[in-house]
Design an enzyme around this catalytic site. Structure first.
Site, PDB file in Angstrom:
ATOM      1  N   LEU A 174      10.155 -21.364  -4.573  1.00 52.72           N
ATOM      2  CA  LEU A 174       9.275 -20.353  -3.975  1.00 52.72           C
ATOM      3  C   LEU A 174       7.970 -20.341  -4.761  1.00 52.72           C
ATOM      4  O   LEU A 174       7.995 -20.388  -5.993  1.00 52.72           O
ATOM      5  CB  LEU A 174       9.945 -18.964  -4.054  1.00 52.72           C
ATOM      6  N   ARG A 202       0.256   7.645  -2.618  1.00 47.38           N
ATOM      7  CA  ARG A 202       0.829   8.684  -1.751  1.00 47.38           C
ATOM      8  C   ARG A 202       2.289   8.950  -2.082  1.00 47.38           C
ATOM      9  O   ARG A 202       2.759  10.079  -2.059  1.00 47.38           O
ATOM     10  CB  ARG A 202       0.685   8.280  -0.270  1.00 47.38           C
ATOM     11  N   ASP A 261       0.833  -1.202   0.000  1.00 46.49           N
ATOM     12  CA  ASP A 261       0.000   0.000   0.000  1.00 46.49           C
ATOM     13  C   ASP A 261       0.872   1.258   0.000  1.00 46.49           C
ATOM     14  O   ASP A 261       1.989   1.240   0.505  1.00 46.49           O
ATOM     15  CB  ASP A 261      -0.897  -0.031   1.251  1.00 46.49           C
ATOM     16  N   GLY A 262       0.338   2.321  -0.572  1.00 48.23           N
ATOM     17  CA  GLY A 262       1.002   3.625  -0.498  1.00 48.23           C
ATOM     18  C   GLY A 262       1.609   4.094  -1.815  1.00 48.23           C
ATOM     19  O   GLY A 262       2.320   5.101  -1.839  1.00 48.23           O
ATOM     20  N   ASN A 263       1.312   3.396  -2.899  1.00 47.56           N
ATOM     21  CA  ASN A 263       1.862   3.811  -4.206  1.00 47.56           C
ATOM     22  C   ASN A 263       1.384   5.210  -4.593  1.00 47.56           C
ATOM     23  O   ASN A 263       2.168   6.029  -5.084  1.00 47.56           O
ATOM     24  CB  ASN A 263       1.435   2.833  -5.307  1.00 47.56           C
ATOM     25  N   ARG A 287      -0.254   9.088 -10.294  1.00 48.32           N
ATOM     26  CA  ARG A 287      -0.358   7.904  -9.422  1.00 48.32           C
ATOM     27  C   ARG A 287       0.316   6.672 -10.039  1.00 48.32           C
ATOM     28  O   ARG A 287       0.937   5.871  -9.341  1.00 48.32           O
ATOM     29  CB  ARG A 287      -1.837   7.581  -9.154  1.00 48.32           C
ATOM     30  N   GLU A 334       0.759 -13.327  12.403  1.00 45.69           N
ATOM     31  CA  GLU A 334       1.373 -12.179  13.073  1.00 45.69           C
ATOM     32  C   GLU A 334       1.329 -10.991  12.116  1.00 45.69           C
ATOM     33  O   GLU A 334       1.706 -11.111  10.947  1.00 45.69           O
ATOM     34  CB  GLU A 334       2.839 -12.496  13.413  1.00 45.69           C
ATOM     35  N   ARG A 357       1.961  -4.943   6.209  1.00 56.03           N
ATOM     36  CA  ARG A 357       1.222  -3.923   5.467  1.00 56.03           C
ATOM     37  C   ARG A 357       2.058  -2.650   5.453  1.00 56.03           C
ATOM     38  O   ARG A 357       2.493  -2.179   6.504  1.00 56.03           O
ATOM     39  CB  ARG A 357      -0.146  -3.649   6.100  1.00 56.03           C
ATOM     40  N   HIS A 408       2.922   3.026  -8.975  1.00 50.92           N
ATOM     41  CA  HIS A 408       2.806   1.596  -9.291  1.00 50.92           C
ATOM     42  C   HIS A 408       4.052   1.125 -10.048  1.00 50.92           C
ATOM     43  O   HIS A 408       4.537   0.011  -9.815  1.00 50.92           O
ATOM     44  CB  HIS A 408       1.550   1.324 -10.117  1.00 50.92           C
ATOM     45  N   SER A 445      -7.338  -5.445  -5.646  1.00 50.19           N
ATOM     46  CA  SER A 445      -8.513  -6.037  -4.984  1.00 50.19           C
ATOM     47  C   SER A 445      -9.725  -5.947  -5.908  1.00 50.19           C
ATOM     48  O   SER A 445      -9.748  -5.179  -6.866  1.00 50.19           O
ATOM     49  CB  SER A 445      -8.805  -5.296  -3.676  1.00 50.19           C
TER      50      SER A 445
HETATM   51  C1  FPP Z   1      -1.815   0.290  -3.333  1.00 49.52           C
HETATM   52  O1  FPP Z   1      -1.415   1.604  -3.430  1.00 49.52           O
HETATM   53  C2  FPP Z   1      -1.351  -0.460  -4.461  1.00 49.52           C
HETATM   54  C3  FPP Z   1      -2.122  -1.012  -5.417  1.00 49.52           C
HETATM   55  C4  FPP Z   1      -3.582  -0.928  -5.431  1.00 49.52           C
HETATM   56  C5  FPP Z   1      -1.542  -1.711  -6.540  1.00 49.52           C
HETATM   57  C6  FPP Z   1      -0.323  -2.496  -6.203  1.00 49.52           C
HETATM   58  C7  FPP Z   1       0.411  -2.633  -7.441  1.00 49.52           C
HETATM   59  C8  FPP Z   1       1.727  -2.677  -7.558  1.00 49.52           C
HETATM   60  C9  FPP Z   1       2.693  -2.750  -6.455  1.00 49.52           C
HETATM   61  C10 FPP Z   1       2.304  -2.623  -8.910  1.00 49.52           C
HETATM   62  C11 FPP Z   1       1.769  -3.678  -9.787  1.00 49.52           C
HETATM   63  C12 FPP Z   1       2.247  -4.994  -9.342  1.00 49.52           C
HETATM   64  C13 FPP Z   1       2.449  -5.970 -10.197  1.00 49.52           C
HETATM   65  C14 FPP Z   1       2.991  -7.241  -9.683  1.00 49.52           C
HETATM   66  C15 FPP Z   1       2.192  -5.820 -11.625  1.00 49.52           C
HETATM   67  P1  FPP Z   1      -2.514   2.717  -3.564  1.00 49.52           P
HETATM   68  O2  FPP Z   1      -2.610   3.075  -5.013  1.00 49.52           O
HETATM   69  O3  FPP Z   1      -3.774   2.297  -2.919  1.00 49.52           O
HETATM   70  O4  FPP Z   1      -1.820   3.862  -2.765  1.00 49.52           O
HETATM   71  P2  FPP Z   1      -2.496   4.999  -1.903  1.00 49.52           P
HETATM   72  O5  FPP Z   1      -3.259   4.327  -0.790  1.00 49.52           O
HETATM   73  O6  FPP Z   1      -1.321   5.771  -1.388  1.00 49.52           O
HETATM   74  O7  FPP Z   1      -3.368   5.805  -2.816  1.00 49.52           O
END
Ligand code: FPP
Length: 239
Positions: free
Chosen positions: A129, A22, A18-20, A31, A203, A184, A35, A63
């Site tokens: 893995l 931000r 999470d946090g991409n 945004r 955990e 997380r 990612h 999700s």
């Molecule tokens: C949450 O950050 C991240 C996601 C919803 C996407 C996660 C995706 C990646 C790490 C890249 C794609 C991965 C692969 C394997 C192709 P957010 O956008 O909800 O961030 P925010 O809460 O700061 O807005």
């Protein structure tokens, strides 16, 4: 090199990345750039997990609820996923990593579905893995699907008795151990519909570090903390 007690490492790590968004905002970037850099963290953490000999890693990438994000972001994320699969395949094969998608495959464009099936097939025999990527995933939906399939088997007569072990087999993660450790990033204190059944005794570790900044050194300190935790599974500590 790391100073972790191998004996105490988890067998299955799950991560809510999470946090991409931000991260991108702090840099005045769109945004999607969060990612893009987030994928570098994925590569770093997958490689570290393989090096540490941890046999299962589950990453929450998208999700079921994420489909309602702006169309442009969703389209670009789908594009990134396709590029990721193409680019990572050689590494997965070289390092003995099995790729599995967990979630609702049918929600994805046909071409992407084919790509996912192809990478799953090509890496199916890898044993070092297992990398589960949760995509269009919802813990509640997973439980509902499991109940429906189990009900079908009860009707057919192939299941006579239901208990936790029987039920577990109907989940996407049916053949692998439950996560020992859930990380997380970005500081939020929620499960966000992730592995609801499987995390009963997991955990939990929350770090303020945003996913695109989360790299091997942060992972190692999270794992260090895990090795110090006492897991009781509802029992009392020993005197
Ligand atoms: C949450 O950050 C991240 C996601 C919803 C996407 C996660 C995706 C990646 C790490 C890249 C794609 C991965 C692969 C394997 C192709 P957010 O956008 O909800 O961030 P925010 O809460 O700061 O807005």
């Amino acid at each position: 090199m790391h100073c972790l007690d191998n004996e105490k490492l988890p067998r299955h790590v799950a991560i809510i990345m999470d946090g991409n968004g931000r991260w991108a905002k702090t840099k005045n970037l769109p945004r999607i750039e969060g990612h893009v850099t987030g994928i570098e963290s994925v590569r770093d953490i997958v490689t570290a997990t393989r090096e540490l000999g941890i046999p299962y890693l589950t990453l929450y990438a998208f999700s079921k609820e994420n489909w309602v994000r702006p169309r442009e972001e969703v389209q670009k994320l789908m594009g990134l996923l396709g590029v990721y699969l193409d680019k990572e395949l050689p590494l997965l094969l070289e390092k003995g990593i099995r790729f599995k998608m967990i979630g609702e495959m049918k929600d994805f464009p046909k071409k992407l579905q084919e790509k996912m099936y192809s990478v799953m097939k090509k890496t199916a025999k890898n044993k070092d893995l297992t990398l589960n990527l949760a995509l269009s995933y919802s813990g509640r939906q997973e439980i509902l699907h499991a109940i429906v399939s189990l009900f079908e088997d009860v009707k057919k007569g192939s299941v006579k008795r239901i208990n936790e072990n029987v039920f577990k087999k109907y989940l996407y993660t049916g053949t692998i151990p439950d996560p020992d450790f859930l990380i997380r990033t970005s500081g939020e204190m929620r499960l966000s519909n992730f592995l609801l059944w499987q995390t009963a005794y997991t955990e939990i570790y929350v770090t303020k570090v945003l996913w695109p900044n989360f790299r091997k050194k942060h992972y190692l300190s999270a794992l260090k903390e895990y090795t110090k935790r006492e897991r009781r599974f509802g029992r009392v500590e020993e005197y």
